[in-house]
Design a protein around this motif. Structure first.
Motif, PDB file in Angstrom:
ATOM      1  N   GLY A 164     -11.362  -9.939 -23.608  1.00 51.16           N
ATOM      2  CA  GLY A 164     -10.225 -10.321 -23.768  1.00 51.16           C
ATOM      3  C   GLY A 164      -9.374 -10.380 -22.214  1.00 51.16           C
ATOM      4  O   GLY A 164      -8.209 -10.981 -22.144  1.00 51.16           O
ATOM      5  N   ARG A 165     -10.060 -10.341 -21.141  1.00 52.50           N
ATOM      6  CA  ARG A 165      -9.795 -10.291 -19.856  1.00 52.50           C
ATOM      7  C   ARG A 165     -10.608 -10.492 -18.899  1.00 52.50           C
ATOM      8  O   ARG A 165     -11.694  -9.933 -18.858  1.00 52.50           O
ATOM      9  CB  ARG A 165      -8.880  -8.832 -19.463  1.00 52.50           C
ATOM     10  N   GLY A 166     -10.441 -11.723 -18.018  1.00 53.60           N
ATOM     11  CA  GLY A 166     -11.245 -12.033 -16.900  1.00 53.60           C
ATOM     12  C   GLY A 166     -10.907 -13.600 -16.734  1.00 53.60           C
ATOM     13  O   GLY A 166      -9.796 -14.120 -17.245  1.00 53.60           O
ATOM     14  N   SER A 167     -11.664 -14.154 -15.947  1.00 56.19           N
ATOM     15  CA  SER A 167     -11.278 -15.852 -15.603  1.00 56.19           C
ATOM     16  C   SER A 167     -12.834 -16.181 -15.373  1.00 56.19           C
ATOM     17  O   SER A 167     -13.721 -15.567 -14.768  1.00 56.19           O
ATOM     18  CB  SER A 167     -10.631 -15.759 -14.384  1.00 56.19           C
ATOM     19  N   ILE A 168     -13.017 -17.481 -15.365  1.00 59.92           N
ATOM     20  CA  ILE A 168     -14.249 -18.223 -14.993  1.00 59.92           C
ATOM     21  C   ILE A 168     -14.516 -18.377 -13.454  1.00 59.92           C
ATOM     22  O   ILE A 168     -15.569 -18.411 -12.958  1.00 59.92           O
ATOM     23  CB  ILE A 168     -14.203 -19.455 -15.787  1.00 59.92           C
ATOM     24  N   VAL A 169     -13.164 -18.434 -12.911  1.00 61.32           N
ATOM     25  CA  VAL A 169     -13.121 -18.284 -11.550  1.00 61.32           C
ATOM     26  C   VAL A 169     -13.863 -17.068 -10.789  1.00 61.32           C
ATOM     27  O   VAL A 169     -14.607 -17.100 -10.047  1.00 61.32           O
ATOM     28  CB  VAL A 169     -11.873 -18.912 -10.746  1.00 61.32           C
ATOM     29  N   GLY A 170     -13.594 -15.981 -11.518  1.00 65.73           N
ATOM     30  CA  GLY A 170     -14.027 -14.577 -11.119  1.00 65.73           C
ATOM     31  C   GLY A 170     -15.513 -14.467 -11.294  1.00 65.73           C
ATOM     32  O   GLY A 170     -16.257 -14.062 -10.384  1.00 65.73           O
ATOM     33  N   THR A 171     -15.944 -15.411 -12.412  1.00 68.98           N
ATOM     34  CA  THR A 171     -17.340 -15.135 -12.746  1.00 68.98           C
ATOM     35  C   THR A 171     -18.192 -15.923 -11.591  1.00 68.98           C
ATOM     36  O   THR A 171     -19.228 -15.677 -11.020  1.00 68.98           O
ATOM     37  CB  THR A 171     -17.633 -15.833 -14.192  1.00 68.98           C
ATOM     38  N   LEU A 172     -17.628 -17.014 -11.051  1.00 69.18           N
ATOM     39  CA  LEU A 172     -18.399 -17.849 -10.060  1.00 69.18           C
ATOM     40  C   LEU A 172     -18.407 -17.163  -8.534  1.00 69.18           C
ATOM     41  O   LEU A 172     -19.530 -17.048  -8.097  1.00 69.18           O
ATOM     42  CB  LEU A 172     -17.418 -19.203  -9.831  1.00 69.18           C
ATOM     43  N   ILE A 173     -17.159 -16.444  -8.337  1.00 71.43           N
ATOM     44  CA  ILE A 173     -17.192 -15.679  -7.263  1.00 71.43           C
ATOM     45  C   ILE A 173     -18.172 -14.535  -7.368  1.00 71.43           C
ATOM     46  O   ILE A 173     -18.857 -14.098  -6.624  1.00 71.43           O
ATOM     47  CB  ILE A 173     -15.768 -14.781  -6.971  1.00 71.43           C
ATOM     48  N   GLY A 174     -18.313 -13.889  -8.844  1.00 66.99           N
ATOM     49  CA  GLY A 174     -19.291 -12.815  -9.037  1.00 66.99           C
ATOM     50  C   GLY A 174     -20.548 -13.018  -8.804  1.00 66.99           C
ATOM     51  O   GLY A 174     -21.571 -12.491  -8.201  1.00 66.99           O
ATOM     52  N   ALA A 175     -21.212 -14.458  -9.284  1.00 65.46           N
ATOM     53  CA  ALA A 175     -22.294 -15.234  -8.956  1.00 65.46           C
ATOM     54  C   ALA A 175     -22.610 -15.195  -7.557  1.00 65.46           C
ATOM     55  O   ALA A 175     -23.799 -14.888  -7.086  1.00 65.46           O
ATOM     56  CB  ALA A 175     -22.276 -16.100  -9.770  1.00 65.46           C
ATOM     57  N   VAL A 176     -21.636 -15.749  -6.946  1.00 59.17           N
ATOM     58  CA  VAL A 176     -21.983 -15.783  -5.504  1.00 59.17           C
ATOM     59  C   VAL A 176     -21.949 -14.603  -4.721  1.00 59.17           C
ATOM     60  O   VAL A 176     -22.971 -14.361  -3.717  1.00 59.17           O
ATOM     61  CB  VAL A 176     -20.582 -16.868  -4.719  1.00 59.17           C
ATOM     62  N   MET A 177     -21.203 -13.543  -5.361  1.00 55.75           N
ATOM     63  CA  MET A 177     -21.384 -12.234  -4.559  1.00 55.75           C
ATOM     64  C   MET A 177     -22.871 -11.639  -4.768  1.00 55.75           C
ATOM     65  O   MET A 177     -23.477 -10.945  -3.867  1.00 55.75           O
ATOM     66  CB  MET A 177     -20.388 -11.335  -5.099  1.00 55.75           C
ATOM     67  N   LEU A 178     -23.376 -11.742  -5.916  1.00 55.35           N
ATOM     68  CA  LEU A 178     -24.781 -11.323  -6.408  1.00 55.35           C
ATOM     69  C   LEU A 178     -25.885 -12.131  -5.512  1.00 55.35           C
ATOM     70  O   LEU A 178     -26.613 -11.305  -4.866  1.00 55.35           O
ATOM     71  CB  LEU A 178     -24.755 -11.415  -7.875  1.00 55.35           C
ATOM     72  N   GLY A 179     -25.499 -13.468  -5.238  1.00 53.84           N
ATOM     73  CA  GLY A 179     -26.478 -13.968  -4.317  1.00 53.84           C
ATOM     74  C   GLY A 179     -26.439 -13.820  -2.872  1.00 53.84           C
ATOM     75  O   GLY A 179     -27.579 -13.795  -2.416  1.00 53.84           O
ATOM     76  N   LEU A 229     -25.508 -10.852  -1.750  1.00 53.47           N
ATOM     77  CA  LEU A 229     -26.201  -9.765  -1.694  1.00 53.47           C
ATOM     78  C   LEU A 229     -27.740  -9.455  -1.675  1.00 53.47           C
ATOM     79  O   LEU A 229     -28.098  -8.891  -0.956  1.00 53.47           O
ATOM     80  CB  LEU A 229     -25.622  -8.709  -3.019  1.00 53.47           C
ATOM     81  N   ASN A 230     -28.458 -10.495  -2.620  1.00 55.90           N
ATOM     82  CA  ASN A 230     -29.750 -10.620  -2.745  1.00 55.90           C
ATOM     83  C   ASN A 230     -30.247 -11.227  -1.371  1.00 55.90           C
ATOM     84  O   ASN A 230     -31.112 -10.729  -0.751  1.00 55.90           O
ATOM     85  CB  ASN A 230     -30.056 -11.518  -3.747  1.00 55.90           C
ATOM     86  N   ASN A 231     -29.662 -12.385  -0.901  1.00 54.25           N
ATOM     87  CA  ASN A 231     -30.018 -13.081   0.180  1.00 54.25           C
ATOM     88  C   ASN A 231     -29.828 -12.020   1.375  1.00 54.25           C
ATOM     89  O   ASN A 231     -30.848 -12.071   2.582  1.00 54.25           O
ATOM     90  CB  ASN A 231     -28.976 -14.437   0.515  1.00 54.25           C
TER      91      ASN A 231
END
Length: 308
Positions: free
Chosen positions: A255-270, A272-274
């Motif tokens: 019910g709450r969130g955004s697709i832009v936030g998901t892109l940011i989250g994926a980049v943040m995870l990347g 962090l891994n890098n």
């Protein structure tokens, strides 16, 4: 307005993580390393688009990694068998969407818990991939297929371009169409949405079809990058996709969130891994660090939802 956006905290987190990695590693902000991060992020980000839709609707999809493997091995096998390229790719995409539709049917119409349904289909898809290949990778793919995983268009690598296109479509879908509004509404209060006249089951079916489709696209990109259909590909990818969605500020309850936030989250995870790899941190310790960050992201998201 920025602070009220679900993507504000993820963006702040990305900036802090990037600053920390830049301060502790050499050449973090070099152009080669940034392109490398974007390429590594692309597959997980594509899967995370479908996962965002599922979680926004109050569900989850654990089958995406296995669907990736089945899509990749089937497409590779059909191409090696001599099927025209377009038909082989279409068949792979169709199988991914079909698995999504199957998940959606059992969740929406049979009223079964999403976590149980997708856990079962995770095993089914993986089993089919192993059965189809005999447990061995499928190699000798045509040279042109390499374009989807290693090529570039106007200087932009194909996986990155595919990721951006998928996110653009998802942004329009979720933020500017009735389907997007219904997905948010279903995740926020499914019963109230049903009583308002929305055909909830139909839209939940579409949500899982989207998730299956994005998993299939990611499977094709990964197969092209490896130039091999790997039946064991995608193991654990569902967890990375969920992590990207949660770190992007989407409420795990829906019910709450955004697709832009998901892109940011994926980049943040990347990032962090890098960064942890550049620092020489043990892979075992990396899992602990990422787990702590995910728990922290869920805690912050939950508290911000309560305040809202």
């Amino acid at each position: 307005m920025l602070k009220q956006s679900p993507a504000f905290l993820p963006l702040l987190g990305l900036l802090l993580v990037s600053a920390a990695m830049a301060a502790t590693t050499d050449h973090f902000f070099s152009s080669d390393n940034l392109v490398n991060i974007a390429r590594q992020v692309s597959i997980n980000a594509i899967i995370a688009v479908g996962m965002t839709c599922a979680i926004l609707s109050g569900g989850i999809d654990l089958s995406v990694g296995s669907v990736m493997a089945l899509t990749g091995t089937l497409t590779a096998g059909l191409m090696v068998a001599g099927l025209p390229p377009g038909l082989a790719i279409a068949a792979g995409l169709a199988v991914g969407i079909a698995f999504g539709v199957g998940n959606g049917f059992f969740v929406a119409y049979a009223r079964m818990p999403p976590i149980i349904v997708t856990l079962a289909t995770m095993g089914i898809a993986r089993g089919l991939a192993l059965l189809y290949t005999g447990g061995y990778p499928i190699n000798d793919l045509p040279d042109w297929f390499e374009f989807f995983g290693r090529g570039n268009v106007l200087g932009v690598q194909t996986p990155i371009l595919a990721m951006l296109l998928v996110f653009l479509v998802a942004y329009v879908l979720l933020d500017h169409t009735p389907l997007g509004r219904y997905i948010y509404a279903i995740g926020g209060n499914e019963e109230a949405t049903r009583l308002s006249g929305v055909r909830v089951a139909r839209y939940k079916l579409l949500v899982y079809a989207i998730s299956g489709g994005t998993a299939a696209i990611a499977g094709l990109v990964l197969t092209s990058r490896l130039m091999s259909g790997q039946p064991n590909a995608g193991i654990g990818f569902e967890l990375d996709a969920i992590a990207a969605v949660v770190m992007g500020g989407t409420a795990i309850t829906g019910g709450r969130g955004s697709i832009v936030g998901t892109l940011i989250g994926a980049v943040m995870l990347g990032v962090l891994n890098n960064g942890l790899n550049m620092m020489g941190v043990s892979p075992y310790l990396q899992n602990i660090i990422k787990g702590v960050i995910i728990l922290l992201a869920i805690y912050i998201s939950r508290n911000s939802s309560k305040r809202a």
